[in-house]
Design a protein around this motif. Structure first.
Motif, short mmCIF file in Angstrom:
data_model
loop_
_atom_site.label_atom_id
_atom_site.label_comp_id
_atom_site.label_asym_id
_atom_site.label_seq_id
_atom_site.Cartn_x
_atom_site.Cartn_y
_atom_site.Cartn_z
N ILE A 1 57.15 93.22 22.24
CA ILE A 1 56.37 92.96 23.45
C ILE A 1 56.80 93.85 24.61
O ILE A 1 55.97 94.32 25.38
N LEU B 1 53.10 85.36 20.00
CA LEU B 1 52.62 86.11 21.16
C LEU B 1 51.36 86.88 20.81
O LEU B 1 51.24 87.41 19.70
N PHE C 1 48.86 89.87 22.75
CA PHE C 1 48.62 90.73 23.91
C PHE C 1 47.46 91.67 23.59
O PHE C 1 47.48 92.36 22.58
N LEU D 1 48.77 87.74 28.49
CA LEU D 1 49.75 87.54 27.43
C LEU D 1 49.70 86.07 27.05
O LEU D 1 49.90 85.20 27.88
#
Length: 133
Positions: free
Chosen positions: A81, A69, A71, A61
């Motif tokens: 998330i 962010l 991922f 992450l």
């Protein structure tokens, strides 16, 4: 009787094979140097004095300095998330997560994110950092 003098080779004919070899080496090193896959976000992690190297991980992450962010090679909104991680850990129950935050990111936001990750039921979280030089 006449003797025929052999023709002298020009300097350019002697240099051509050398130029070919140099260009082949250049192409080889250009291709071999680009083997590492770059992160989606440009992250400069904080430095550490520890000597332990990170082991292979199943998921990373990324947290950018402005709070963005990422991922699994996708930009993810902050409100998405938790759902993404729940889905990931449902598919990979023994999966582990590493958090790579930028050194300039807000520490309070990173800690709040870690608290959200605990709410998902994350048992182990690794923090990635670079070694001090």
């Amino acid at each position: 009787m006449r003797l025929v003098k052999p023709k002298r080779k020009s300097a350019a004919e002697n240099v051509l094979p050398l130029i070919n070899v140099v260009f082949l080496l250049l192409i080889f090193f250009m291709l071999a140097g680009a083997l590492e896959k770059a992160d989606l976000l440009d992250i400069q992690p904080p430095e550490t004095l520890g000597t332990e190297l990170p082991d292979d991980t199943t998921a990373i992450l990324l947290v950018d300095d402005d709070g963005t962010l990422s991922f699994r090679e996708e930009i993810v909104r902050r409100d998405q998330i938790v759902a993404r991680l729940q889905t990931y850990f449902a598919e990979h129950p023994d999966g582990r997560l590493k958090l790579k935050a930028d050194a300039q990111s807000d520490a309070a936001e990173v800690i709040a994110l870690i608290d959200e990750l605990r709410a998902v039921g994350l048992k182990e979280l690794g923090l990635l950092a670079t070694g001090a030089s």
